[in-house]
Design a protein around this motif. Structure first.
Motif, PDB file in Angstrom:
ATOM      1  N   CYS A 233     -12.144  42.944   1.795  1.00 34.99           N
ATOM      2  CA  CYS A 233     -13.148  42.547   0.900  1.00 34.99           C
ATOM      3  C   CYS A 233     -13.580  43.756  -0.039  1.00 34.99           C
ATOM      4  O   CYS A 233     -13.363  44.735   0.422  1.00 34.99           O
ATOM      5  CB  CYS A 233     -14.348  41.744   1.444  1.00 34.99           C
ATOM      6  SG  CYS A 233     -15.436  42.892   2.431  1.00 34.99           S
ATOM      7  N   HIS A 240     -10.039  40.982   6.212  1.00 33.65           N
ATOM      8  CA  HIS A 240     -10.460  39.989   6.893  1.00 33.65           C
ATOM      9  C   HIS A 240      -9.003  39.052   7.103  1.00 33.65           C
ATOM     10  O   HIS A 240      -8.368  39.199   6.294  1.00 33.65           O
ATOM     11  CB  HIS A 240     -11.341  38.957   6.142  1.00 33.65           C
ATOM     12  CG  HIS A 240     -12.639  39.514   6.012  1.00 33.65           C
ATOM     13  ND1 HIS A 240     -13.489  39.232   6.864  1.00 33.65           N
ATOM     14  CD2 HIS A 240     -13.396  40.194   5.035  1.00 33.65           C
ATOM     15  CE1 HIS A 240     -15.013  40.065   6.488  1.00 33.65           C
ATOM     16  NE2 HIS A 240     -14.552  40.543   5.245  1.00 33.65           N
ATOM     17  N   CYS A 295     -18.574  42.321   9.544  1.00 31.77           N
ATOM     18  CA  CYS A 295     -18.459  43.028   8.033  1.00 31.77           C
ATOM     19  C   CYS A 295     -19.990  42.777   7.306  1.00 31.77           C
ATOM     20  O   CYS A 295     -20.680  41.462   7.245  1.00 31.77           O
ATOM     21  CB  CYS A 295     -17.561  42.084   7.281  1.00 31.77           C
ATOM     22  SG  CYS A 295     -17.319  42.787   5.466  1.00 31.77           S
ATOM     23  N   CYS A 297     -20.194  42.044   4.271  1.00 36.35           N
ATOM     24  CA  CYS A 297     -20.367  41.211   3.150  1.00 36.35           C
ATOM     25  C   CYS A 297     -20.672  39.714   3.553  1.00 36.35           C
ATOM     26  O   CYS A 297     -21.022  38.783   2.858  1.00 36.35           O
ATOM     27  CB  CYS A 297     -18.984  40.913   2.638  1.00 36.35           C
ATOM     28  SG  CYS A 297     -17.749  40.038   3.797  1.00 36.35           S
ATOM     29  N   ARG A 299     -19.158  37.606   5.261  1.00 39.58           N
ATOM     30  CA  ARG A 299     -18.386  36.629   5.798  1.00 39.58           C
ATOM     31  C   ARG A 299     -17.935  36.818   7.397  1.00 39.58           C
ATOM     32  O   ARG A 299     -17.837  37.743   7.976  1.00 39.58           O
ATOM     33  CB  ARG A 299     -16.804  36.806   5.086  1.00 39.58           C
ATOM     34  CG  ARG A 299     -17.139  36.455   3.712  1.00 39.58           C
ATOM     35  CD  ARG A 299     -15.717  36.931   2.973  1.00 39.58           C
ATOM     36  NE  ARG A 299     -15.867  36.604   1.411  1.00 39.58           N
ATOM     37  CZ  ARG A 299     -16.177  37.504   0.623  1.00 39.58           C
ATOM     38  NH1 ARG A 299     -16.240  38.953   0.899  1.00 39.58           N
ATOM     39  NH2 ARG A 299     -16.609  37.331  -0.637  1.00 39.58           N
TER      40      ARG A 299
HETATM   41 ZN    ZN Z   1     -16.029  41.520   4.164  1.00 36.57          ZN
END
Ligand code: ZN
Length: 411
Positions: A233, A240, A295, A297, A299
């Motif tokens: 990502c 991922h 992570c 992000c 996710r």
């Molecule tokens: Zn990520």
């Protein structure tokens, strides 16, 4: 990351199918009297599957679903001997498309993008995988296939392609060509989805800086659907992967024991829902590690590190194990060299010799640079290579995968 209850139930389902189809793996289990597994420990005692098992099953020995449910086969090229044939059911094709769509989404690609697909179409899983995911996402596919650089660049301008899918070698070749022609301002690319070969930081930075695009690393292999089983990502280069379709373990390639999260080793993959050719504990020979931290992000899919190489890329020189990735890391510390390099190993006067060719522009002192690279490499691998510095563009570029290691000892 131990296998969970739900994944164990899925594995048991696949075991049932493999046994009743009488496939090579089903037979392995029957010999050991295994009909199901009930804990992570029992799972870790299941036998591995190897590429050779898959080859021995040629042509259709891997087929685990009834013939009337098989809609397609793919095949891995296989540099030696028989290829591997992987049968897919309609659900397998659909699942693969979903995973690939997820990859595009993680890379921030939407149905407004125009995706130029340069990997090959045909028996192998590359082009058609990128295409499936693209259509599932609702983006516009520009299915070019490989090669024909003039036409690629023409279509890239005329169709205003926003995403380039390719190998890293071909992305570099296209980027250098666009730079040479001075047409960067006519190119609308924003992102590149790059797969199928290991690439170093330097190469990544060069492609991204010439084209001014963000690059994403996609992971996959023909035996396990194809490309699209994982991608990084925008937060980091870690990839991922989709643990609702796959269970990944990292094992020590020598002792074959599972390693704790965070430690480097070989990726072993179990397909949880694949019907046409399920695989349990398949040894990929790719080297990576599980990243234990969540992570940033947000996710929740787990992550692995960038593929560092293959267990079989390992070169034994003067009795020392050397990986191309180690050489790349050293070269990356020298901003004056390009991303391209070549290693030649030969055997002269009873001794192994390693020659390392690197590229630089004309405005540095070649001998001095060669000397400092040789010293740095020695500090990492323990012996001094012969370093030869050449002008940028001298080393071969490729439309497919670039061969960087040439072992002349056994030729
Ligand atoms: Zn990520």
């Amino acid at each position: 990351m131990k296998i969970n209850e739900k994944q164990l139930a899925q594995v048991n389902d696949r075991i049932k199918a493999l046994v009743s189809a009488g496939s090579f793996y089903g037979k392995k289990l029957m010999e050991k009297n295994i009909t199901s597994v009930h804990s992570a420990e029992e799972f870790e005692n299941l036998p591995f599957s190897e590429k050779n098992d898959l080859r021995d099953a040629y042509p259709l020995g891997l087929m685990t679903a009834p013939e009337e449910e098989i809609v397609r086969i793919h095949s891995s090229s296989g540099t030696t001997g028989l290829p591997v044939i992987i049968p897919y059911t309609a659900k397998d094709v659909d699942d693969w498309g979903e995973m690939f769509k997820r990859c595009y989404e993680v890379a921030g690609i939407t149905n407004k993008d125009r995706i130029q697909i340069t990997p090959g179409y045909g028996l192998w899983t590359a082009g058609i995988g990128f295409q499936n995911g693209c259509e599932k996402l609702g983006a516009m596919a520009i299915p070019m296939g490989p090669g024909n650089t003039n036409k690629q660049i023409q279509m890239m301008q005329d169709m205003k392609s926003t995403v380039l899918c390719s190998t890293s070698s071909y992305a570099l070749l296209l980027a250098e060509e666009i730079e040479k022609r001075g047409i960067k301002d006519k190119i609308m690319l924003k992102k590149g989805v790059i797969g199928s070969e290991r690439w170093g930081k330097a190469m990544r930075e060069r492609i991204s800086s010439i084209l001014g695009i963000e690059l994403y690393d996609i992971y996959g292999l023909t035996e396990i659907y194809g490309p699209g089983i994982g991608i990084n990502c925008s937060e980091s280069e870690y990839m991922h992967y989709w643990d609702d379709y796959l269970y990944l373990e990292i094992i020590d390639p020598v002792t074959l024991k599972p390693l704790p999260d965070g430690e480097w080793g070989e990726i072993v993959i179990t397909t949880l829902v694949k019907e046409g050719a399920p695989l349990i504990r398949y040894r990929t020979h790719d080297l990576s590690r599980i990243i234990p931290e969540k992570c940033t992000c947000g996710r929740c899919w787990p992550r692995i590190d960038v593929i560092k190489g293959r267990t079989d890329d390992m070169m034994k020189i003067k009795g020392v194990n050397v990986f191309p990735a180690q050489i790349e890391e050293v070269l990356h510390q020298f901003p004056e060299v390009s991303s391209e390099y070549q290693i030649r190993i030969s055997h002269l006067d009873g001794k192994d010799t390693m020659r390392l060719y690197v590229e630089t522009t004309g405005d540095v002192e070649f001998l001095k640079l060669a000397d400092s690279i040789a010293k740095k490499v020695k500090s990492v691998i323990g012996f001094t290579p012969l370093v030869k510095v050449v002008e940028v563009g001298v080393l071969p570029r490729s439309e497919k995968k670039t061969k960087r290691v040439i072992d002349e000892r056994y030729e």
